[in-house]
Design an enzyme around this catalytic site. Structure first.
Site, PDB file in Angstrom:
ATOM      1  N   HIS A  50     -55.943 -10.698 -14.857  1.00 46.95           N
ATOM      2  CA  HIS A  50     -54.818  -9.786 -14.583  1.00 46.95           C
ATOM      3  C   HIS A  50     -54.205  -9.375 -15.927  1.00 46.95           C
ATOM      4  CE1 HIS A  50     -55.170 -10.563 -10.406  1.00 46.95           C
ATOM      5  NE2 HIS A  50     -54.100 -11.318 -10.176  1.00 46.95           N
ATOM      6  N   CYS A  90     -50.122 -15.659  -8.989  1.00 38.68           N
ATOM      7  CA  CYS A  90     -50.838 -15.518 -10.264  1.00 38.68           C
ATOM      8  C   CYS A  90     -50.127 -14.566 -11.212  1.00 38.68           C
ATOM      9  CB  CYS A  90     -52.271 -15.060 -10.032  1.00 38.68           C
ATOM     10  SG  CYS A  90     -52.458 -13.820  -8.772  1.00 38.68           S
TER      11      CYS A  90
END
Ligand code: 2RA
Length: 322
Positions: A235, A127
């Site tokens: 994130h 990710c």
């Protein structure tokens, strides 16, 4: 289109179902697989209930148009090769096959063309890698990048349902630390995954190795520090990059915005703002010296960083079929 999802009950698996529902893909044969513990439970896809089946070698030998895996490396290592042997196209979200030479590691907007008519296992990158290479891809393509210095601020959902539950429990006074090395509430933890002999963590080395593989450029130096923060989804990354020649700030801004599914904004950008989005957002572009630039990148790690990229790989592969 016969699609199977392995790890259907996990955070990414459930999001894969949502992203498939949001797409225009005509899925007329959906199969959901999970461990024995989850077999028999039901999940909804387009308002229809589907019963979860226990994964087995036999069901992996059946023929699917696509299989999406997100059940951890051990499940992928055991079952994905069996499914591949049966002639299936597998998109695997685990790190099991990412650095294997003959396995394509794909962000469709960057290197999707390498999987034209491909059969077998396709690896979905980590990710924190996906959002970074998406933000930098046109700069790499048009100018060339020499160095990337990245600090990540990674949401607890990166550790799946259990990571989310651990933070929520701690916020409710239950101080269990089963999945993170320390209390994550009101804290930051500069370690994601085991620390290796070279002093970097597994998560940090993924960003080094995967970036080079996706850009097909081993000359790029990546200097990562991956940190876990008490955020549920999204994130964030502080990135400094040095490019091969001096370019005006405005040109860099245009190159960032030139990539599909990437948006540059001058506005404030936080994880809470991007949770649920399939877009990689970039802001805070600054220039220091001749060839050095700084940006702030935020994306929903479960979508952009896993489920959405996996479904985009499926759609890209389908689009390029002869
Ligand atoms: C994490 N990138 O954030 C890892 C795996 N999803 O925990």
């Amino acid at each position: 289109m016969k699609v199977g999802i392995v790890g259907a009950t996990g955070e990414v698996g459930r999001t894969m179902i949502k992203v498939l529902e949001e797409s225009n893909l005509k899925v007329d044969g959906l199969r959901l697989f999970a461990s024995k513990k989850s077999a028999g439970k039901k999940l909804k896809f387009k308002d229809k209930e589907y019963t979860i089946e226990e994964i087995s070698e036999n069901v992996m030998r059946e023929k699917y148009d696509y299989l999406l895996f997100s059940a951890g490396g051990n499940v992928s290592r055991r079952y994905a090769p069996i499914a591949a042997e049966a002639g299936n196209v597998i998109i695997d979200n685990s790190s099991a096959f990412r650095m294997q030479e003959n396995i394509p590691l794909v962000v469709p907007e960057i290197n999707g063309e390498i999987i034209k008519n491909y059969k077998g296992i396709i690896a979905n990158p980590n990710c924190s890698t996906i959002q970074m290479v998406l933000a930098l891809s046109e700069i790499q393509k048009q100018i060339g990048i020499e160095e990337i210095f990245v600090s990540t601020y990674q949401a607890v959902s990166g550790a799946g349902n259990k990571g989310i539950q651990e933070l929520l429990n701690q916020q409710n006074g239950i101080n269990n630390t089963a999945h993170f090395p320390d209390i994550i509430m009101n804290n930051v933890i500069p370690q994601i995954g085991p620390i290796l002999e070279n002093g970097f963590t597994e998560e940090e080395m993924k960003m080094v190795n995967e970036t080079r593989k996706i850009f097909n450029d081993d000359s790029i130096s990546v200097y990562p520090t991956a940190v876990r923060v008490p955020v549920l989804y999204g994130h964030s990354e502080s990135v400094v990059f040095r490019i091969k020649k001096d370019i005006p700030l405005e040109t860099i801004k245009n190159l960032i915005s030139a990539t599909e599914n990437v948006v540059y904004t001058e506005k404030l950008l936080t994880p809470l703002m991007v949770a649920g989005s399939n877009i990689t957002y970039v802001s805070r572009l600054r220039k220091m010296g001749k060839n050095t630039f700084l940006i702030w990148i935020v994306a929903d790690n479960v979508r952009v960083g896993a489920a959405t990229n996996a479904v985009r790989i499926l759609l890209k592969h389908l689009e390029m079929r002869d």
